[in-house]
Design a protein around this motif. Sequence first.
Motif, PDB file in Angstrom:
ATOM      1  N   TYR A 119       0.801  -1.219   0.000  1.00 58.69           N
ATOM      2  CA  TYR A 119       0.000   0.000   0.000  1.00 58.69           C
ATOM      3  C   TYR A 119       0.834   1.270   0.000  1.00 58.69           C
ATOM      4  CZ  TYR A 119      -3.916  -3.059   1.096  1.00 58.69           C
ATOM      5  OH  TYR A 119      -4.858  -4.041   1.051  1.00 58.69           O
ATOM      6  N   ILE A 120       2.095   1.189   0.463  1.00 61.72           N
ATOM      7  CA  ILE A 120       2.849   2.430   0.654  1.00 61.72           C
ATOM      8  C   ILE A 120       4.178   2.478  -0.090  1.00 61.72           C
ATOM      9  CG2 ILE A 120       1.752   2.778   2.903  1.00 61.72           C
ATOM     10  CD1 ILE A 120       4.383   1.985   4.217  1.00 61.72           C
ATOM     11  N   GLU A 121       4.725   1.354  -0.512  1.00 64.36           N
ATOM     12  CA  GLU A 121       5.994   1.391  -1.236  1.00 64.36           C
ATOM     13  C   GLU A 121       5.812   2.127  -2.558  1.00 64.36           C
ATOM     14  OE1 GLU A 121       7.397  -2.639  -1.480  1.00 64.36           O
ATOM     15  OE2 GLU A 121       8.570  -2.435   0.366  1.00 64.36           O
ATOM     16  N   GLY A 122       6.723   3.047  -2.830  1.00 69.62           N
ATOM     17  CA  GLY A 122       6.639   3.845  -4.037  1.00 69.62           C
ATOM     18  C   GLY A 122       5.785   5.088  -3.898  1.00 69.62           C
ATOM     19  N   GLN A 123       5.144   5.249  -2.763  1.00 66.29           N
ATOM     20  CA  GLN A 123       4.273   6.399  -2.544  1.00 66.29           C
ATOM     21  C   GLN A 123       5.018   7.550  -1.882  1.00 66.29           C
ATOM     22  OE1 GLN A 123       0.372   6.867  -2.391  1.00 66.29           O
ATOM     23  NE2 GLN A 123      -0.206   4.859  -1.597  1.00 66.29           N
ATOM     24  N   THR A 124       4.447   8.752  -2.028  1.00 63.78           N
ATOM     25  CA  THR A 124       4.996   9.955  -1.425  1.00 63.78           C
ATOM     26  C   THR A 124       4.120  10.394  -0.258  1.00 63.78           C
ATOM     27  OG1 THR A 124       5.969  10.701  -3.502  1.00 63.78           O
ATOM     28  CG2 THR A 124       5.615  12.380  -1.815  1.00 63.78           C
ATOM     29  N   ILE A 125       4.748  10.756   0.844  1.00 58.79           N
ATOM     30  CA  ILE A 125       4.025  11.185   2.033  1.00 58.79           C
ATOM     31  C   ILE A 125       3.539  12.623   1.841  1.00 58.79           C
ATOM     32  CG2 ILE A 125       4.189  11.645   4.514  1.00 58.79           C
ATOM     33  CD1 ILE A 125       6.314   9.436   4.648  1.00 58.79           C
ATOM     34  N   LYS A 126       2.246  12.814   2.006  1.00 61.58           N
ATOM     35  CA  LYS A 126       1.635  14.140   1.852  1.00 61.58           C
ATOM     36  C   LYS A 126       1.577  14.899   3.168  1.00 61.58           C
ATOM     37  CE  LYS A 126      -2.820  14.291   1.063  1.00 61.58           C
ATOM     38  NZ  LYS A 126      -4.132  14.218   0.350  1.00 61.58           N
ATOM     39  N   GLN A 127       1.380  14.153   4.256  1.00 60.78           N
ATOM     40  CA  GLN A 127       1.229  14.806   5.564  1.00 60.78           C
ATOM     41  C   GLN A 127       1.499  13.784   6.668  1.00 60.78           C
ATOM     42  OE1 GLN A 127      -2.750  16.235   6.307  1.00 60.78           O
ATOM     43  NE2 GLN A 127      -2.183  17.411   8.117  1.00 60.78           N
ATOM     44  N   VAL A 128       2.026  14.256   7.775  1.00 59.76           N
ATOM     45  CA  VAL A 128       2.201  13.432   8.973  1.00 59.76           C
ATOM     46  C   VAL A 128       1.475  14.126  10.118  1.00 59.76           C
ATOM     47  CG1 VAL A 128       3.818  12.402  10.604  1.00 59.76           C
ATOM     48  CG2 VAL A 128       4.442  12.599   8.182  1.00 59.76           C
ATOM     49  N   ILE A 129       0.569  13.406  10.757  1.00 59.02           N
ATOM     50  CA  ILE A 129      -0.172  13.947  11.894  1.00 59.02           C
ATOM     51  C   ILE A 129       0.320  13.235  13.151  1.00 59.02           C
ATOM     52  CG2 ILE A 129      -2.431  14.244  12.986  1.00 59.02           C
ATOM     53  CD1 ILE A 129      -3.661  14.227  10.193  1.00 59.02           C
ATOM     54  N   HIS A 178      -1.908   7.375  17.578  1.00 61.31           N
ATOM     55  CA  HIS A 178      -0.969   8.452  17.886  1.00 61.31           C
ATOM     56  C   HIS A 178      -0.389   9.147  16.662  1.00 61.31           C
ATOM     57  CE1 HIS A 178      -1.470   7.124  21.890  1.00 61.31           C
ATOM     58  NE2 HIS A 178      -0.672   6.067  21.813  1.00 61.31           N
ATOM     59  N   ILE A 179      -0.201   8.407  15.557  1.00 66.57           N
ATOM     60  CA  ILE A 179       0.430   8.995  14.385  1.00 66.57           C
ATOM     61  C   ILE A 179      -0.265   8.504  13.119  1.00 66.57           C
ATOM     62  CG2 ILE A 179       2.579   9.294  13.080  1.00 66.57           C
ATOM     63  CD1 ILE A 179       4.131   8.761  15.605  1.00 66.57           C
ATOM     64  N   ASP A 180      -0.523   9.431  12.191  1.00 59.72           N
ATOM     65  CA  ASP A 180      -1.013   9.100  10.854  1.00 59.72           C
ATOM     66  C   ASP A 180       0.027   9.518   9.829  1.00 59.72           C
ATOM     67  OD1 ASP A 180      -3.371   8.168  11.866  1.00 59.72           O
ATOM     68  OD2 ASP A 180      -4.647   9.748  11.022  1.00 59.72           O
ATOM     69  N   PHE A 181       0.333   8.615   8.906  1.00 53.72           N
ATOM     70  CA  PHE A 181       1.144   8.945   7.735  1.00 53.72           C
ATOM     71  C   PHE A 181       0.184   8.945   6.549  1.00 53.72           C
ATOM     72  CE2 PHE A 181       3.791   6.720  10.796  1.00 53.72           C
ATOM     73  CZ  PHE A 181       4.896   7.555  10.914  1.00 53.72           C
ATOM     74  N   ARG A 209      -1.834   4.207   9.918  1.00 57.29           N
ATOM     75  CA  ARG A 209      -2.105   4.694  11.279  1.00 57.29           C
ATOM     76  C   ARG A 209      -1.393   3.827  12.311  1.00 57.29           C
ATOM     77  NH1 ARG A 209      -8.032   6.484  12.214  1.00 57.29           N
ATOM     78  NH2 ARG A 209      -7.104   8.278  11.165  1.00 57.29           N
ATOM     79  N   PHE A 210      -0.677   4.493  13.208  1.00 56.89           N
ATOM     80  CA  PHE A 210       0.036   3.809  14.295  1.00 56.89           C
ATOM     81  C   PHE A 210      -0.763   3.962  15.579  1.00 56.89           C
ATOM     82  CE2 PHE A 210       3.450   4.085  17.676  1.00 56.89           C
ATOM     83  CZ  PHE A 210       3.675   2.720  17.727  1.00 56.89           C
ATOM     84  N   ASN A 211      -1.154   2.818  16.127  1.00 60.56           N
ATOM     85  CA  ASN A 211      -1.923   2.759  17.364  1.00 60.56           C
ATOM     86  C   ASN A 211      -1.071   2.068  18.423  1.00 60.56           C
ATOM     87  OD1 ASN A 211      -3.705   1.012  19.282  1.00 60.56           O
ATOM     88  ND2 ASN A 211      -5.153   2.509  18.488  1.00 60.56           N
ATOM     89  N   ASP A 212      -1.027   2.623  19.627  1.00 60.31           N
ATOM     90  CA  ASP A 212      -0.204   2.027  20.683  1.00 60.31           C
ATOM     91  C   ASP A 212      -0.791   2.395  22.040  1.00 60.31           C
ATOM     92  OD1 ASP A 212       1.727   0.874  22.235  1.00 60.31           O
ATOM     93  OD2 ASP A 212       3.354   2.192  21.602  1.00 60.31           O
ATOM     94  N   GLN A 213      -1.573   1.487  22.589  1.00 61.65           N
ATOM     95  CA  GLN A 213      -2.273   1.765  23.844  1.00 61.65           C
ATOM     96  C   GLN A 213      -1.312   2.015  24.999  1.00 61.65           C
ATOM     97  OE1 GLN A 213      -5.150  -1.210  24.870  1.00 61.65           O
ATOM     98  NE2 GLN A 213      -5.733  -0.233  26.770  1.00 61.65           N
ATOM     99  N   ARG A 214      -0.245   1.216  25.095  1.00 60.09           N
ATOM    100  CA  ARG A 214       0.667   1.347  26.234  1.00 60.09           C
ATOM    101  C   ARG A 214       1.785   2.366  26.002  1.00 60.09           C
ATOM    102  NH1 ARG A 214       1.594  -4.626  28.900  1.00 60.09           N
ATOM    103  NH2 ARG A 214      -0.577  -5.310  28.913  1.00 60.09           N
ATOM    104  N   ARG A 215       1.941   2.793  24.762  1.00 59.32           N
ATOM    105  CA  ARG A 215       2.950   3.799  24.399  1.00 59.32           C
ATOM    106  C   ARG A 215       4.373   3.359  24.715  1.00 59.32           C
ATOM    107  NH1 ARG A 215       0.313   8.921  27.072  1.00 59.32           N
ATOM    108  NH2 ARG A 215       2.510   9.452  27.314  1.00 59.32           N
ATOM    109  N   PHE A 216       4.645   2.044  24.557  1.00 51.79           N
ATOM    110  CA  PHE A 216       6.002   1.534  24.665  1.00 51.79           C
ATOM    111  C   PHE A 216       6.665   1.423  23.296  1.00 51.79           C
ATOM    112  CE2 PHE A 216       4.982  -0.954  28.818  1.00 51.79           C
ATOM    113  CZ  PHE A 216       5.109   0.232  29.531  1.00 51.79           C
TER     114      PHE A 216
END
Length: 300
Positions: free
Chosen positions: A46-56, A122-125, A134-141
């Motif tokens: 889904y992401i190889e070869g793609q360009t990042i438009k925004q990071v939240i 916590h983070i969207d690319f 989307r990166f999800n991390d309940q314990r934030r480790f």
Amino acid sequence: MQKPEPQDRAYFSVKLFSHPNQKITALAIMPELPEVETTRRGIAPYIEGQTIKQVIIRQPKLRWPVPELLGQILTGASIRSVSRRAKYLLFNTDRGTLLLHLGMSGSLRIMSPAQTAGKHDHIDFIFEDDTVLRFNDQRRFGAVLWTTAPASDHQLLKDLGPEPLLADFDGDLLYSLSRHRKMPVKSFIMDSHIVVGVGNIYANEALFMAGIQPSRQAGRISLQRYQKLADSIRIILEHAIRQGGTTLRNFVNEKGKPGYFKQQLSVYGRAGLPCIYCRQPLTEIRLANRSTVFCSDCQR
């Protein structure tokens, strides 16, 4: 590579065996090498070869602080490849490398931009075609780090042992590194300076397949048995990857709910149950404060 459609489930050809909300005590808490490799294979198309438009970045306080200028650095960067070193995912771009570790509870999913972020998202690319990783991390480790130097020189990676699925890992290596070591062999193969990615579940399973008692001193095991153990580690990990790991998430899932899939385990989580070979009850002990299950008849 053509990006698969969200409804394509060819990647996830393993059998659903429980409701997502059901507690499953026999599964890994921390994502291990097969889960990380499954994640890599799931998101890469889904992401190889793609360009990042925004990071939240909604929550920068993870195991280590997210680099303050990460959004600015990555905006406009192209993802050349997604690789893995140990349990770190490496997003190789034309500007440097993003290192991501899932920690104890992290997950990555391909999302629709219309999907509302949850408390632990916590983070969207966001990519140019509006694909959202989307990166999800309940314990934030977990960790999200950046380097412009070769990733292999990063302080978290440079002293790691070999990958167990590559040719430079074999029984000869294990044997040579084990000499004069008094630690239990299970602790030995779980040491990331010896070999990476052999977590607790897979150490239990590999030692059972090799017929080696987990508490035996590493330095007292023969070359021949280490050759069998190295083969067993490779077989167990490859099988787990094919099955999608023991805690596979659906990487394309609008509801963002984890899906749990059956993993065929011979000893882990089966203390007191009959051995699949000799039918004697499996024994459970603690080694380095980790649950260790084995057959006292089949493992010597």
